[in-house]
Design a protein around this motif. Structure first.
Motif, mmCIF file in Angstrom:
data_model
loop_
_atom_site.group_PDB
_atom_site.id
_atom_site.type_symbol
_atom_site.label_atom_id
_atom_site.label_comp_id
_atom_site.label_asym_id
_atom_site.label_seq_id
_atom_site.Cartn_x
_atom_site.Cartn_y
_atom_site.Cartn_z
ATOM 1 N N GLY A 153 11.525 58.078 -60.018
ATOM 2 C CA GLY A 153 11.190 57.695 -59.884
ATOM 3 C C GLY A 153 9.970 57.424 -61.518
ATOM 4 O O GLY A 153 9.752 58.871 -61.639
ATOM 5 N N PRO A 154 9.455 56.455 -61.730
ATOM 6 C CA PRO A 154 7.943 57.307 -62.837
ATOM 7 C C PRO A 154 7.086 56.810 -62.531
ATOM 8 O O PRO A 154 6.685 56.847 -60.967
ATOM 9 C CB PRO A 154 7.983 55.441 -63.223
ATOM 10 N N PRO A 155 6.125 58.356 -62.755
ATOM 11 C CA PRO A 155 4.468 58.306 -61.868
ATOM 12 C C PRO A 155 4.012 57.110 -61.632
ATOM 13 O O PRO A 155 3.931 56.271 -62.868
ATOM 14 C CB PRO A 155 3.953 59.247 -62.953
ATOM 15 N N GLY A 156 3.147 57.131 -60.922
ATOM 16 C CA GLY A 156 2.540 56.138 -60.658
ATOM 17 C C GLY A 156 2.863 54.861 -59.823
ATOM 18 O O GLY A 156 2.540 53.822 -59.434
ATOM 19 N N ALA A 166 14.110 54.604 -56.629
ATOM 20 C CA ALA A 166 14.628 55.202 -54.696
ATOM 21 C C ALA A 166 15.479 55.007 -53.890
ATOM 22 O O ALA A 166 16.168 56.094 -53.254
ATOM 23 C CB ALA A 166 13.007 54.112 -54.205
ATOM 24 N N ASP A 167 16.189 54.256 -55.057
ATOM 25 C CA ASP A 167 17.160 53.964 -54.135
ATOM 26 C C ASP A 167 18.432 54.773 -54.489
ATOM 27 O O ASP A 167 19.682 54.895 -54.256
ATOM 28 C CB ASP A 167 18.009 52.383 -55.084
ATOM 29 N N SER A 168 18.544 55.223 -55.628
ATOM 30 C CA SER A 168 19.889 56.417 -55.780
ATOM 31 C C SER A 168 19.174 57.317 -55.727
ATOM 32 O O SER A 168 19.951 58.483 -55.779
ATOM 33 C CB SER A 168 20.139 56.070 -57.244
ATOM 34 N N LEU A 185 10.559 47.866 -61.153
ATOM 35 C CA LEU A 185 12.602 47.930 -60.648
ATOM 36 C C LEU A 185 12.760 49.427 -61.235
ATOM 37 O O LEU A 185 13.340 49.436 -60.419
ATOM 38 C CB LEU A 185 12.968 46.713 -62.377
ATOM 39 N N SER A 186 12.289 50.219 -61.988
ATOM 40 C CA SER A 186 12.548 51.488 -62.228
ATOM 41 C C SER A 186 12.289 52.226 -61.206
ATOM 42 O O SER A 186 13.015 53.139 -60.221
ATOM 43 C CB SER A 186 12.065 51.513 -63.259
#
Length: 67
Positions: A64-67, A58-60, A52-53
Motif C-alpha cells: 500500500g501507500p507509505p505511512g 493489504a487485502d490483495s 482505503l488504498s
C-alpha cells in the motif's frame, strides 16, 4: 472586475454577497472560513483515500501507500 474580463453575472453574484455580508471585511472573513472548510474537507478526503488504498492493498497482498 469588468476590466478583468469577469462576466456580469459573476460580478452581480459578488456584489450580492457583499451586500448580504454587510461590508468587505465580513465578506473577506466569510470567504476565509469557507476556504478553510474546503481545505479541511479535501485533506480528510485525501486521508480517507490513503486509508482505503492501504486496506485494498493489504487485502490483495500488494504493498500500500507509505505511512
Amino acid at each position: 472586475m469588468r476590466r478583468g474580463g469577469y462576466p456580469l453575472a459573476h460580478i452581480a453574484t459578488v456584489l450580492r454577497h457583499l451586500r448580504e455580508a454587510g461590508d468587505l471585511a465580513a465578506l473577506t472573513a466569510a470567504l476565509a472560513d469557507w476556504q478553510a472548510r474546503v481545505t479541511a474537507r479535501g485533506l480528510a478526503m485525501l486521508a480517507a483515500a490513503a486509508q482505503l488504498s492501504g486496506y485494498l492493498a493489504a487485502d490483495s497482498g500488494r504493498p500500500g501507500p507509505p505511512g
